[in-house]
Design a protein around this motif. Structure first.
Motif, mmCIF file in Angstrom:
data_model
loop_
_atom_site.group_PDB
_atom_site.id
_atom_site.type_symbol
_atom_site.label_atom_id
_atom_site.label_comp_id
_atom_site.label_asym_id
_atom_site.label_seq_id
_atom_site.Cartn_x
_atom_site.Cartn_y
_atom_site.Cartn_z
ATOM 1 N N ASN A 1 -4.019 3.747 12.071
ATOM 2 C CA ASN A 1 -4.269 5.000 11.360
ATOM 3 C C ASN A 1 -5.282 4.781 10.246
ATOM 4 O O ASN A 1 -6.202 5.571 10.049
ATOM 5 C CB ASN A 1 -2.982 5.551 10.747
ATOM 6 C CG ASN A 1 -1.989 6.019 11.774
ATOM 7 O OD1 ASN A 1 -1.092 5.275 12.143
ATOM 8 N ND2 ASN A 1 -2.164 7.233 12.258
ATOM 9 N N LYS A 2 -5.064 3.668 9.519
ATOM 10 C CA LYS A 2 -5.924 3.384 8.367
ATOM 11 C C LYS A 2 -6.232 1.894 8.317
ATOM 12 O O LYS A 2 -5.342 1.056 8.441
ATOM 13 C CB LYS A 2 -5.254 3.823 7.067
ATOM 14 C CG LYS A 2 -4.975 5.319 6.973
ATOM 15 C CD LYS A 2 -4.345 5.696 5.646
ATOM 16 C CE LYS A 2 -4.187 7.215 5.545
ATOM 17 N NZ LYS A 2 -3.030 7.693 6.298
ATOM 18 N N GLY A 3 -7.516 1.578 8.153
ATOM 19 C CA GLY A 3 -7.939 0.196 7.965
ATOM 20 C C GLY A 3 -8.585 0.047 6.604
ATOM 21 O O GLY A 3 -9.330 0.932 6.155
ATOM 22 N N PHE A 4 -8.293 -1.054 5.928
ATOM 23 C CA PHE A 4 -8.848 -1.310 4.597
ATOM 24 C C PHE A 4 -9.587 -2.638 4.635
ATOM 25 O O PHE A 4 -9.007 -3.677 4.966
ATOM 26 C CB PHE A 4 -7.733 -1.351 3.547
ATOM 27 C CG PHE A 4 -7.010 -0.042 3.385
ATOM 28 C CD1 PHE A 4 -7.448 0.896 2.468
ATOM 29 C CD2 PHE A 4 -5.897 0.244 4.161
ATOM 30 C CE1 PHE A 4 -6.780 2.107 2.323
ATOM 31 C CE2 PHE A 4 -5.220 1.452 4.025
ATOM 32 C CZ PHE A 4 -5.661 2.395 3.108
ATOM 33 N N PHE B 1 -3.511 2.674 -2.203
ATOM 34 C CA PHE B 1 -2.074 2.821 -1.945
ATOM 35 C C PHE B 1 -1.680 4.287 -1.829
ATOM 36 O O PHE B 1 -0.839 4.653 -0.989
ATOM 37 C CB PHE B 1 -1.298 2.147 -3.073
ATOM 38 C CG PHE B 1 0.190 2.270 -2.968
ATOM 39 C CD1 PHE B 1 0.895 1.548 -2.019
ATOM 40 C CD2 PHE B 1 0.889 3.110 -3.813
ATOM 41 C CE1 PHE B 1 2.284 1.657 -1.921
ATOM 42 C CE2 PHE B 1 2.267 3.231 -3.727
ATOM 43 C CZ PHE B 1 2.970 2.503 -2.778
ATOM 44 N N ALA B 2 -2.300 5.136 -2.643
ATOM 45 C CA ALA B 2 -1.977 6.570 -2.637
ATOM 46 C C ALA B 2 -2.334 7.239 -1.312
ATOM 47 O O ALA B 2 -1.818 8.317 -1.001
ATOM 48 C CB ALA B 2 -2.689 7.272 -3.789
ATOM 49 N N LEU B 3 -3.200 6.614 -0.526
ATOM 50 C CA LEU B 3 -3.632 7.189 0.755
ATOM 51 C C LEU B 3 -2.683 6.855 1.906
ATOM 52 O O LEU B 3 -2.768 7.453 2.974
ATOM 53 C CB LEU B 3 -5.034 6.675 1.109
ATOM 54 C CG LEU B 3 -6.158 7.008 0.118
ATOM 55 C CD1 LEU B 3 -7.433 6.305 0.541
ATOM 56 C CD2 LEU B 3 -6.384 8.507 0.015
ATOM 57 N N PHE C 1 -3.702 -7.238 -3.572
ATOM 58 C CA PHE C 1 -3.031 -6.396 -4.559
ATOM 59 C C PHE C 1 -2.489 -5.120 -3.920
ATOM 60 O O PHE C 1 -1.430 -4.618 -4.314
ATOM 61 C CB PHE C 1 -3.988 -6.068 -5.707
ATOM 62 C CG PHE C 1 -4.371 -7.262 -6.516
ATOM 63 C CD1 PHE C 1 -3.491 -7.804 -7.443
ATOM 64 C CD2 PHE C 1 -5.591 -7.879 -6.342
ATOM 65 C CE1 PHE C 1 -3.815 -8.926 -8.187
ATOM 66 C CE2 PHE C 1 -5.936 -9.007 -7.070
ATOM 67 C CZ PHE C 1 -5.046 -9.536 -7.999
ATOM 68 N N LEU C 2 -3.191 -4.603 -2.924
ATOM 69 C CA LEU C 2 -2.690 -3.450 -2.181
ATOM 70 C C LEU C 2 -1.400 -3.824 -1.442
ATOM 71 O O LEU C 2 -0.438 -3.050 -1.421
ATOM 72 C CB LEU C 2 -3.750 -2.958 -1.203
ATOM 73 C CG LEU C 2 -3.367 -1.816 -0.256
ATOM 74 C CD1 LEU C 2 -2.814 -0.621 -1.018
ATOM 75 C CD2 LEU C 2 -4.570 -1.410 0.593
ATOM 76 N N ALA C 3 -1.366 -5.005 -0.855
ATOM 77 C CA ALA C 3 -0.167 -5.470 -0.149
ATOM 78 C C ALA C 3 1.014 -5.597 -1.103
ATOM 79 O O ALA C 3 2.161 -5.279 -0.747
ATOM 80 C CB ALA C 3 -0.449 -6.808 0.539
ATOM 81 N N LYS C 4 0.763 -6.053 -2.334
ATOM 82 C CA LYS C 4 1.839 -6.167 -3.317
ATOM 83 C C LYS C 4 2.435 -4.798 -3.626
ATOM 84 O O LYS C 4 3.665 -4.649 -3.749
ATOM 85 C CB LYS C 4 1.311 -6.811 -4.603
ATOM 86 C CG LYS C 4 1.008 -8.290 -4.475
ATOM 87 C CD LYS C 4 0.462 -8.873 -5.775
ATOM 88 C CE LYS C 4 1.513 -8.902 -6.866
ATOM 89 N NZ LYS C 4 1.017 -9.605 -8.073
ATOM 90 N N LEU C 5 1.585 -3.786 -3.735
ATOM 91 C CA LEU C 5 2.076 -2.432 -3.995
ATOM 92 C C LEU C 5 2.932 -1.931 -2.834
ATOM 93 O O LEU C 5 3.982 -1.310 -3.033
ATOM 94 C CB LEU C 5 0.892 -1.484 -4.237
ATOM 95 C CG LEU C 5 0.096 -1.703 -5.529
ATOM 96 C CD1 LEU C 5 -1.130 -0.782 -5.548
ATOM 97 C CD2 LEU C 5 0.970 -1.429 -6.756
ATOM 98 N N ILE C 6 2.460 -2.190 -1.617
ATOM 99 C CA ILE C 6 3.208 -1.767 -0.429
ATOM 100 C C ILE C 6 4.553 -2.490 -0.374
ATOM 101 O O ILE C 6 5.605 -1.883 -0.102
ATOM 102 C CB ILE C 6 2.399 -2.043 0.848
ATOM 103 C CG1 ILE C 6 1.111 -1.214 0.853
ATOM 104 C CG2 ILE C 6 3.238 -1.716 2.085
ATOM 105 C CD1 ILE C 6 0.149 -1.574 1.978
#
Length: 253
Positions: A168-171, A87-89, A106-111
Motif C-alpha cells: 500500500n505504502k513504500g517509504f 507515521f501519520a500516513l 525512526f519511523l519503525a520505532k514509532l510503528i
C-alpha cells in the motif's frame, strides 16, 4: 548593471539550468568574456560554483558511503520530525515497506510503539528487534547479503523476494536529490535496485529526505521525482525548493 546584480543572475541561471557558458553569458549581459570569467572566478572563490572549460556548473556536494550506525545519530530532531509526518500516513490494514534508511529506523520505532495493525516488510536488519514487544504488527523480514553501510540486506535474493509483494505504502530514503535533473540518488547500484523495485511495487511511495540532501548528488540515479506520491522533508525548506517541486507537480509534506 552592477557586478553584484550580474553575479546574482548568473547564480539564478545556474540554479535553473545546472550549467552556464562564458560566451552565452557575455552575450546575455553585453559584457566581455574576460569580465564573465572574472565573475566566475569570484563565484568559485566563494564556493558557489565550479568552473569548467568554457563555463561553470553548480558546486554541489557528492555523498559519501556512511555506516548506518553513524547516520542514525546525525540530525536526530529533523529525522524524527520527518518520521512523524510519515507515521501519520500509515493506517490500519496497510502493507508497508521500509527500506534501509536512517529515517525509516525512526519511523519503525514509532510503528513499534503504536497499536497500528499493519503488515510491515523490511530489508533493514536493525528494525526487527524494535518489535520484540509489539503484538499488532505482522513483521516480514527480507533475507539477503548484509551491507553494513546501508544497514540493510541487498542482492539478487532480496530483489527476488520483494518482487513477490505489492505494498500500500513504500517509504524510501535518498543520499541526494537534484532539482536540476529532478532525480533522487543513492550510493550503490544494489541499493538503487531495491529502491526502484519498491517504487514499482507500491501503490503509494514516499521519499523521506532532509533538506540538506537537496544540495547533494550521488553515484546512482534510482528515480525521477515525479515517480513519488509525495516528498516528506523538513518544514523549513527554502521557497526556492518549494517552487521547483511545485513546478514538477510533486506533493510536499
Amino acid at each position: 548593471m552592477f557586478t553584484e546584480e550580474r553575479l546574482e543572475q548568473i547564480l539564478n541561471i545556474l540554479n535553473k539550468n545546472g550549467r552556464v557558458k562564458v560566451k552565452e553569458l557575455s552575450e546575455l549581459f553585453n559584457v566581455s568574456e574576460s569580465m564573465i570569467r572574472k565573475d566566475l572566478q569570484r563565484l568559485e572563490a566563494e564556493g558557489a560554483i565550479q568552473r569548467t572549460y568554457g563555463g561553470a556548473i553548480l558546486n554541489r556536494r557528492f555523498s559519501e558511503s556512511i555506516p548506518i550506525d553513524t547516520r542514525i545519530k546525525a540530525n536526530l530532531d529533523t529525522k524524527e520530525l520527518i518520521a512523524e509526518k510519515a507515521f501519520a500516513l500509515i493506517m490500519d490494514g496497510d502493507v508497508v515497506f521500509l527500506e534501509s534508511s536512517s529515517i525509516n529506523f525512526f519511523l519503525a520505532k514509532l510503528i513499534a510503539n503504536s497499536t497500528k495493525q499493519i503488515t510491515l516488510i523490511t530489508n533493514m536488519s536493525i528494525i526487527p528487534p524494535l518489535f520484540n514487544n509489539n503484538e499488532t504488527v505482522k513483521l516480514l523480514c527480507i533475507g539477503g547479503i548484509y551491507d553494513n553501510k546501508s544497514g540493510g540486506v541487498l542482492g539478487s535474493e532480496v530483489i527476488k523476494s520483494i518482487s513477490k509483494y505489492i505494498f500500500n505504502k513504500g517509504f524510501v530514503g535518498s543520499a541526494g536529490v537534484n532539482l536540476i535533473t529532478n532525480s533522487a540518488h543513492t550510493v550503490t547500484l544494489e541499493d538503487g535496485n531495491v529502491k526502484e523495485l519498491i517504487i514499482s511495487n507500491s501503490k503509494e511511495v514516499f521519499l523521506l529526505v532532509e533538506k540538506e540532501k537537496f544540495d547533494v548528488d550521488s553515484t546512482y540515479r534510482f528515480a525521477d521525482l515525479e515517480e513519488f506520491s509525495a516528498i516528506i522533508t523538513d518544514s523549513d525548506i527554502t521557497n526556492e525548493i518549494r517552487y521547483k517541486l511545485k513546478k514538477l507537480s510533486v506533493k510536499l509534506i
